[in-house]
Design an enzyme around this catalytic site. Structure first.
Site, PDB file in Angstrom:
ATOM      1  N   ASP A  82     -25.534 -20.479  47.394  1.00  0.00           N
ATOM      2  CA  ASP A  82     -24.543 -20.772  48.436  1.00  0.00           C
ATOM      3  C   ASP A  82     -23.756 -19.506  48.799  1.00  0.00           C
ATOM      4  OD1 ASP A  82     -22.971 -20.590  46.173  1.00  0.00           O
ATOM      5  OD2 ASP A  82     -21.931 -22.493  46.470  1.00  0.00           O
ATOM      6  N   SER A  83     -24.097 -18.374  48.165  1.00  0.00           N
ATOM      7  CA  SER A  83     -23.619 -17.069  48.636  1.00  0.00           C
ATOM      8  C   SER A  83     -24.110 -16.848  50.066  1.00  0.00           C
ATOM      9  CB  SER A  83     -24.108 -15.940  47.717  1.00  0.00           C
ATOM     10  OG  SER A  83     -25.485 -16.055  47.454  1.00  0.00           O
ATOM     11  N   GLU A  93     -22.009 -16.315  34.701  1.00  0.00           N
ATOM     12  CA  GLU A  93     -21.498 -15.349  35.687  1.00  0.00           C
ATOM     13  C   GLU A  93     -20.106 -14.851  35.297  1.00  0.00           C
ATOM     14  OE1 GLU A  93     -21.726 -16.474  39.814  1.00  0.00           O
ATOM     15  OE2 GLU A  93     -20.563 -14.721  40.460  1.00  0.00           O
ATOM     16  N   ASP A 148     -29.244 -24.261  45.734  1.00  0.00           N
ATOM     17  CA  ASP A 148     -27.866 -24.391  45.241  1.00  0.00           C
ATOM     18  C   ASP A 148     -27.203 -25.623  45.865  1.00  0.00           C
ATOM     19  OD1 ASP A 148     -26.056 -23.300  43.527  1.00  0.00           O
ATOM     20  OD2 ASP A 148     -25.616 -21.542  44.756  1.00  0.00           O
ATOM     21  N   LYS A 168     -29.340 -26.106  41.502  1.00  0.00           N
ATOM     22  CA  LYS A 168     -28.329 -25.486  40.640  1.00  0.00           C
ATOM     23  C   LYS A 168     -26.973 -26.064  41.011  1.00  0.00           C
ATOM     24  CE  LYS A 168     -26.711 -21.110  41.202  1.00  0.00           C
ATOM     25  NZ  LYS A 168     -25.277 -21.377  41.456  1.00  0.00           N
ATOM     26  N   GLU A 206     -22.564 -25.910  39.800  1.00  0.00           N
ATOM     27  CA  GLU A 206     -21.569 -25.140  39.052  1.00  0.00           C
ATOM     28  C   GLU A 206     -20.680 -26.038  38.202  1.00  0.00           C
ATOM     29  OE1 GLU A 206     -19.178 -22.695  41.651  1.00  0.00           O
ATOM     30  OE2 GLU A 206     -20.919 -21.694  42.532  1.00  0.00           O
TER      31      GLU A 206
HETATM   32  O1  KIV Z   1     -24.812 -18.389  45.203  1.00  0.00           O
HETATM   33  C1  KIV Z   1     -25.322 -17.497  44.523  1.00  0.00           C
HETATM   34  O2  KIV Z   1     -25.862 -16.512  45.036  1.00  0.00           O
HETATM   35  C2  KIV Z   1     -25.265 -17.645  43.084  1.00  0.00           C
HETATM   36  C3  KIV Z   1     -25.796 -16.539  42.223  1.00  0.00           C
HETATM   37  C4  KIV Z   1     -25.118 -15.264  42.448  1.00  0.00           C
HETATM   38  C5  KIV Z   1     -25.842 -16.917  40.797  1.00  0.00           C
HETATM   39  O3  KIV Z   1     -24.833 -18.639  42.618  1.00  0.00           O
END
Ligand code: KIV
Length: 279
Positions: free
Chosen positions: A47-48, A183, A86, A116, A118
C-alpha cells in the site's frame, strides 16, 4: 524462461534451508514483468502504492479498489514470483468478517496468491487462513499506524515495547501466518524474534539477521529522491538516468535530430506522387 512458480510452502521452507528470501514491491505490469524475469522470490503490491504511485501523503487513503486494480496489473506481469497483495487501511480493522471478505477480493479479483496485513490482528489472520488464504504478517513500524506513533519512528526501542512486539510475533505465528515482515525495529530485537519463530521473517529497517529482506522498488532504483531513509540502499540512480535521457530527447527534437530517417515510415514508391497528381 521456464522457472517453477514460487509457492507459500517454498517460502516456509527457506526457514530450514536458510537461503535468504528476497522481496520487492511493484505496482504495475511493466515493473512486475521486469522483476519476474529475475530470481526475486516475492513481489509485494504494497500500500506504499499510495505514496509511490498515487502521490498521497501516506498510505491511509489507499482503497481496496486501488489495491485490487494494481494487484491485477502486477499479477499479469508475474508468472513466477509469489504475488502478495497488501490489505489497505480500514479493509480489515472493522470486523473479522470484513477482513475475510476483503482478503478474498484481493485473491479473486486481484489475482494475489497471499495477502499481507499490519498489526496485532491474530483473530483476523486465523479467520483468513481458515478460508484458505495465506497471510503475511507485518509488525513494528507499521505505516497504517503513523498517527498513533506520532510519525515514522523506530519501534521496540525500550524494553516494554520490545516485549509487546515479540509477543505479537508469536501470536501471529500461532494464528497461522506464513511469514512476517519486521519493519523499523532494532536489529537485536529482529534477531531475537527470527531465532524464536518457526516461520521466516522478512526485514525492512530491521537489521541483518532476518530470514529475508524487502524494499520499496522505487527506493532501490533511486527513483524516489525526496527522502532516503537509513535502511535503504540505492542500487541504481534511475532518477538521474531518466532526467539525462529526457533532456537528450528534448534537445534532439529541438535540433531536428530525432526522429531520423530510420524512425520514419515511407510510402510505396510512386504512391504519394499519384495521389499528388490526382490533386
Ligand atoms: O507497503 C509496503 O510497501 C510495505 C513494505 C515496505 C513492507 O508494506
Amino acid at each position: 524462461m521456464n522457472k517453477r512458480p514460487v509457492t507459500v510452502p517454498d517460502i516456509l521452507e527457506r526457514k530450514l534451508s536458510r537461503k535468504k528470501i528476497t522481496a520487492l514491491t511493484a505496482y504495475d505490469y511493466s515493473f512486475s514483468k521486469l522483476l519476474d524475469a529475475t530470481d526475486l522470490d516475492i513481489i509485494l503490491v504494497g500500500d506504499s502504492l499510495g505514496m509511490v504511485s498515487l502521490g498521497h501523503e501516506n498510505t491511509l487513503s489507499v482503497t481496496l479498489q486501488n489495491m485490487i486494480d494494481h494487484t491485477r496489473a502486477v499479477k499479469q506481469g508475474a508468472q513466477r514470483a509469489l504475488v502478495v497483495g497488501d490489505m489497505p487501511f480500514m479493509s480489515y480493522q472493522v470486523s473479522v468478517e470484513q477482513a475475510v471478505s476483503n482478503a478474498g477480493r484481493l485473491i479473486q479479483e486481484g489475482g494475489a496468491s497471499a495477502v499481507k496485513l499490519e498489526g496485532r490482528m491474530a483473530d483476523r489472520v486465523e479467520a483468513i487462513v481458515k478460508a484458505g488464504i495465506p497471510v503475511m504478517g507485518h509488525i513494528g513500524l507499521t505505516p497504517q499506524s503513523v498517527h498513533q506513533f506520532g510519525g515514522y519512528k523506530v519501534q521496540g526501542k525500550n524494553y516494554l515495547d520490545s516485549r509487546q512486539i515479540r509477543q505479537d510475533a508469536h501470536d501471529l505465528q500461532n494464528a497461522g501466518i506464513f511469514s512476517l515482515v519486521l519493519e523499523g525495529i532494532p536489529g537485536e530485537l529482529a534477531e531475537e524474534i527470527t531465532a524464536e519463530l518457526k516461520i521466516p521473517t522478512i526485514g525492512i529497517g530491521a537489521g541483518t539477521k532476518c530470514d529475508g529482506q524487502i524494499l520499496v522498488l522505487h527506493d532501490l532504483l533511486g527513483i524516489n529522491q525526496d527522502f532516503v531513509p537509513k535502511f535503504v540502499k540505492q542500487y541504481a540512480q534511475l532518477a538521474d538516468s531518466l532526467k539525462e535521457a529526457v533532456g537528450e530527447y528534448i534537445q534532439e527534437v529541438q535540433d531536428e535530430v530525432f526522429p531520423g530517417q530510420e524512425h520514419t515510415y515511407h510510402s510505396q514508391k510512386g504512391n504519394l506522387k499519384q495521389v499528388n497528381d490526382r490533386d
